[in-house]
Enzyme design. Structure first.
Site, PDB file in Angstrom:
ATOM      1  N   CYS A   2      94.002   3.838   1.905  1.00  0.00           N
ATOM      2  CA  CYS A   2      93.991   4.769   0.788  1.00  0.00           C
ATOM      3  C   CYS A   2      93.841   4.059  -0.561  1.00  0.00           C
ATOM      4  CB  CYS A   2      95.258   5.599   0.723  1.00  0.00           C
ATOM      5  SG  CYS A   2      95.729   6.285   2.313  1.00  0.00           S
ATOM      6  N   ARG A  28      88.235   2.477   0.100  1.00  0.00           N
ATOM      7  CA  ARG A  28      89.526   2.314   0.767  1.00  0.00           C
ATOM      8  C   ARG A  28      89.832   3.447   1.739  1.00  0.00           C
ATOM      9  NH1 ARG A  28      92.344  -1.456  -2.191  1.00  0.00           N
ATOM     10  NH2 ARG A  28      94.260  -0.866  -1.155  1.00  0.00           N
ATOM     11  N   TRP A  68      92.847   7.479   3.819  1.00  0.00           N
ATOM     12  CA  TRP A  68      92.408   7.028   5.136  1.00  0.00           C
ATOM     13  C   TRP A  68      93.600   7.287   6.029  1.00  0.00           C
ATOM     14  CZ3 TRP A  68      93.846   3.361   8.851  1.00  0.00           C
ATOM     15  CH2 TRP A  68      92.871   3.078   9.829  1.00  0.00           C
ATOM     16  N   ASN A  94      99.912   4.397  -0.822  1.00  0.00           N
ATOM     17  CA  ASN A  94      99.036   3.568   0.007  1.00  0.00           C
ATOM     18  C   ASN A  94      99.942   2.645   0.807  1.00  0.00           C
ATOM     19  OD1 ASN A  94      97.143   0.577  -0.764  1.00  0.00           O
ATOM     20  ND2 ASN A  94      97.053   1.804   1.064  1.00  0.00           N
ATOM     21  N   GLY A  95      99.825   2.684   2.145  1.00  0.00           N
ATOM     22  CA  GLY A  95     100.673   1.842   2.977  1.00  0.00           C
ATOM     23  C   GLY A  95     101.300   2.672   4.083  1.00  0.00           C
ATOM     24  N   GLU A 458      78.439 -10.061  16.216  1.00  0.00           N
ATOM     25  CA  GLU A 458      78.241  -9.390  14.925  1.00  0.00           C
ATOM     26  C   GLU A 458      77.231  -8.248  15.060  1.00  0.00           C
ATOM     27  OE1 GLU A 458      79.696  -9.147  12.228  1.00  0.00           O
ATOM     28  OE2 GLU A 458      78.203  -8.433  10.808  1.00  0.00           O
ATOM     29  N   LYS A 462      77.900  -4.195  14.367  1.00  0.00           N
ATOM     30  CA  LYS A 462      77.059  -3.349  13.495  1.00  0.00           C
ATOM     31  C   LYS A 462      76.621  -2.094  14.245  1.00  0.00           C
ATOM     32  CE  LYS A 462      77.656  -4.826  10.349  1.00  0.00           C
ATOM     33  NZ  LYS A 462      78.406  -5.984  10.084  1.00  0.00           N
ATOM     34  N   GLU A 465      79.671   0.339  14.672  1.00  0.00           N
ATOM     35  CA  GLU A 465      80.251   1.001  13.494  1.00  0.00           C
ATOM     36  C   GLU A 465      79.258   1.896  12.754  1.00  0.00           C
ATOM     37  OE1 GLU A 465      81.761  -1.854  10.603  1.00  0.00           O
ATOM     38  OE2 GLU A 465      80.035  -3.147  10.866  1.00  0.00           O
ATOM     39  N   HIS A 481      79.877 -12.756  35.392  1.00  0.00           N
ATOM     40  CA  HIS A 481      81.267 -12.669  35.869  1.00  0.00           C
ATOM     41  C   HIS A 481      81.828 -11.264  35.716  1.00  0.00           C
ATOM     42  CE1 HIS A 481      81.337 -16.922  36.586  1.00  0.00           C
ATOM     43  NE2 HIS A 481      80.923 -17.158  35.350  1.00  0.00           N
ATOM     44  N   LYS A 574      86.060   0.362   3.994  1.00  0.00           N
ATOM     45  CA  LYS A 574      85.536  -0.966   3.657  1.00  0.00           C
ATOM     46  C   LYS A 574      86.663  -1.987   3.581  1.00  0.00           C
ATOM     47  CE  LYS A 574      82.090  -3.535   1.872  1.00  0.00           C
ATOM     48  NZ  LYS A 574      81.447  -3.966   3.127  1.00  0.00           N
TER      49      LYS A 574
HETATM   50  C1  G6P Z   1      86.677  -3.640   7.649  1.00  0.00           C
HETATM   51  C2  G6P Z   1      85.227  -3.541   7.240  1.00  0.00           C
HETATM   52  C3  G6P Z   1      84.422  -4.680   7.886  1.00  0.00           C
HETATM   53  C4  G6P Z   1      85.050  -6.020   7.517  1.00  0.00           C
HETATM   54  C5  G6P Z   1      86.531  -6.076   7.913  1.00  0.00           C
HETATM   55  C6  G6P Z   1      87.210  -7.306   7.338  1.00  0.00           C
HETATM   56  O1  G6P Z   1      86.816  -3.360   9.001  1.00  0.00           O
HETATM   57  O2  G6P Z   1      84.688  -2.302   7.644  1.00  0.00           O
HETATM   58  O3  G6P Z   1      83.091  -4.631   7.417  1.00  0.00           O
HETATM   59  O4  G6P Z   1      84.351  -7.036   8.168  1.00  0.00           O
HETATM   60  O5  G6P Z   1      87.206  -4.935   7.365  1.00  0.00           O
HETATM   61  O6  G6P Z   1      87.228  -7.168   5.942  1.00  0.00           O
HETATM   62  P1  G6P Z   1      87.315  -8.340   4.901  1.00  0.00           P
HETATM   63  O7  G6P Z   1      87.265  -7.643   3.579  1.00  0.00           O
HETATM   64  O8  G6P Z   1      88.630  -9.015   5.125  1.00  0.00           O
HETATM   65  O9  G6P Z   1      86.164  -9.239   5.121  1.00  0.00           O
END
Ligand code: G6P
Length: 579
Positions: A2, A28, A68, A94-95, A458, A462, A465, A481, A574
């Site tokens: 949040c 957030r 959130w 927030n928290g 990675e 992608k 998400e 395996h 994010k």
């Molecule tokens: C969230 C974001 C990801 C990011 C991760 C770690 O899950 O959606 O894109 O890689 O947090 O975030 P940071 O800000 O610590 O790189």
């Protein structure tokens, strides 16, 4: 998680103006949002922040929140602000208050009626209950004693011109303006209003009015503390989508520029910082990365680069750091975090900071908590990244790590990376065609061995998400395996095949023999499949960055084909500021 904003102003400020500030914190969380002021108006809405939904009213003191969800579903009742039984107290948070059920039961016994399933609502009732008989400062002391967990809380009371602000764990900052003071989760909420900022430390409480503020440390009684005002040098400009449909594609396309900016900065403005970091690595016995999400994948590459030049290096997923036992006085911890605010990383750092272990970091957001906690910090210079998925920040993290290893002898061509990235953009039409096929797929596997394995993970992240496709990034050798049982006719397998790696060719053949639909990303001219992508390079670092960008574009165009909310995918945020 949040985002929170509160403003106390000498003149009335329009609700829509306050919501504009909140909009900058949408990274957030974006499940719902709400607004309340000291006149008693409170409005809440499900979905992304839209100032036009809020009634345009002015107030001298107001608070607002973007959510959130953690406790309780995405409903209007669970949206913040929350209030007490009388409707006089409004709270945003927030928290997570971990022991909220216990406090809630106690409040219910005392006759309070709850309207939501959130942990936050207990705060409003708690204050309602105790300010009847005690001064608010005393109630704050007991609240800090009783509440377990993390919180950044703003509380207002009807017809009282103050904002009461509490911080433990979650970020909170005060912007000191002329005739107005603003509280927010980060400094960017008020970057257009003031450069003068006070960061809250742990277990601090403040009473904020339009032209003054008082800070207290809870120790365990309230003790007034003097705080320093920090003058912010705004290094990051606020990005817009420009002519692009989404931030994601704009940020993918910005990578050649972002890489150039980073390289120049490492060679000049940040050279001293980098030298300090080099010295710290030299004098340590081992390096340990702490990271989450895409940053963790970058850290896996960092381990590979540094191990290659003989530096003992490990990495730990931040949320699992408690099980990592190799930290001692000779360890250098390097946190990797785009936002610099990921709670799992901060938690891990707090523990080791108390033990006196040295901390370095790679972050993208200046003045973030992790940057401020570090003995030395490198900024990865990606510029503001607004899409939830990391693209340019991932590339710049990887490049920074390679550059660091380069100082110890790791080889790569530093200067031609931007043009190598451009060469991937030349294959965009091919990627768009492939996206049309992938949009119908339920599962995708990505395989790679050795140094490219983190890229397999990675790309899978992608696809999950942003394109909402189940994807697994695997070590090529591990496929046989177990996971091979899932390969049948037409299951896509993206195979990362660097020229020198013969074993991954065998793994690819094993998949093909079982009907898998092979999509190779390779610099090996001998590899021939209809849907192959060529990455023209002889360096492993370039191979990693270039194939990751193929994965970014493939994800983007697949998600676009599916008409998904690319920049703000469901359930995510994010910056993840809860454990
Ligand atoms: C969230 C974001 C990801 C990011 C991760 C770690 O899950 O959606 O894109 O890689 O947090 O975030 P940071 O800000 O610590 O790189």
């Amino acid at each position: 998680m949040c985002g929170i904003v509160g403003i106390a102003s000498r003149n009335k400020v329009s609700s829509r103006e306050v919501i504009e500030m909140l909009k900058r914190l949408e990274y957030r969380g974006y499940d719902s949002f709400g607004y309340a002021n000291i006149e008693g108006t409170c409005e809440k809405f499900i979905g992304r922040i839209d100032g036009k939904k809020i009634t345009d009213i002015g107030s001298k003191v107001s608070i607002c929140h973007t959510r959130w969800s953690t406790h309780g579903g995405v409903t209007k009742a669970n949206s913040h602000p929350h209030n007490d039984c009388s409707g006089n107290i409004f709270v945003i948070h927030n928290g997570i208050i971990e022991n909220y059920l216990q406090i809630k039961e106690d409040m219910i016994k005392k006759g309070h009626r709850f309207k939501s399933q959130t942990d936050t609502e207990i705060i409003a009732h708690y204050f309602e209950e105790y300010i009847k008989s005690l001064p608010i400062e005393k109630v704050v002391e007991t609240f800090f004693k009783e509440a377990k967990g993390e919180f950044a809380i703003l509380l207002i009371i009807k017809d009282d011109n103050k904002i009461y602000a509490f911080k433990r764990g979650s970020p909170l900052v005060l912007g000191v303006g002329k005739g107005k003071n603003i509280l927010a989760s980060d400094i960017y909420a008020f970057s257009n209003i003031t450069d003068d900022v006070i960061f809250f430390n742990e277990d601090e409480f403040a009473i904020v009015e339009d032209s003054n503020y008082t800070f207290y440390k809870i120790d365990p009684k309230l003790k007034p503390v003097k705080k320093d005002v920090v003058k912010i040098q705004w290094a990051q400009k606020e990005e817009t989508k420009e002519e692009y449909d989404h931030y994601m594609i704009k940020e993918i396309k910005e990578q050649p520029e972002a890489v150039k900016r980073l390289l120049t900065s490492l060679q000049y403005e940040q050279k001293n910082n980098l030298d300090s970091l080099k010295k710290m690595i030299k004098t340590s016995k081992r390096v340990v990365f702490i990271a989450a999400g895409s940053s963790y994948h970058a850290s896996l590459l960092g381990v590979s680069f540094l191990n290659k030049v003989g530096i003992e290096t490990h990495t730990s997923i931040a949320s699992e750091f408690k099980t990592f036992n190799l930290i001692d006085d000779n360890t250098l911890v390097i946190a990797i975090s785009q936002s610099g605010e990921t709670m799992d990383v901060i938690e891990a750092l707090r523990g080791i900071k108390q033990k006196g272990v040295k901390i370095a970091s790679l972050v993208n957001v200046p003045y973030s908590t992790i940057q401020r906690m570090s003995n030395v910090s490198i900024n990865i210079q990606a510029g503001q990244e607004r899409c939830v998925a990391a693209t340019k920040t991932f590339t710049n993290q990887v490049l920074t790590l390679a550059y660091l290893a380069h100082l110890f002898g790791y080889e790569f061509n530093v200067n031609n990376i931007p043009e190598k990235i451009e060469s991937i953009f030349d294959q965009e039409d091919h990627i768009k065609k492939l996206a049309k096929k992938l949009k119908y797929k339920k599962d995708i596997y990505i395989i790679g061995r050795g140094y490219v394995y983190p890229i397999a993970r990675e790309i899978a992240l992608k696809l999950k998400e942003i394109a909402y496709i189940h994807a697994e990034g695997m070590m090529g050798g591990e496929l046989k395996h177990g996971t091979l049982a899932l390969i049948e006719d037409g299951v896509p397998v993206i195979s990362l095949i660097p020229k020198e790696d013969r074993s991954i060719i065998s793994n690819t053949k094993e998949v093909e023999a079982r009907g898998g639909y092979i999509i190779p990303i390779t610099n090996n001219p001998e590899i021939n499949y209809p849907d192959k992508f060529i990455v023209k390079t002889d360096y492993e670092l370039h191979f990693c960055i270039m194939s990751s960008i193929v994965g970014q574009l493939l994800t983007y165009y697949t998600a676009k084909e599916k008409n998904l909310p690319i920049d703000m995918p469901r359930n995510l945020a994010k910056s993840v500021t809860v454990k």
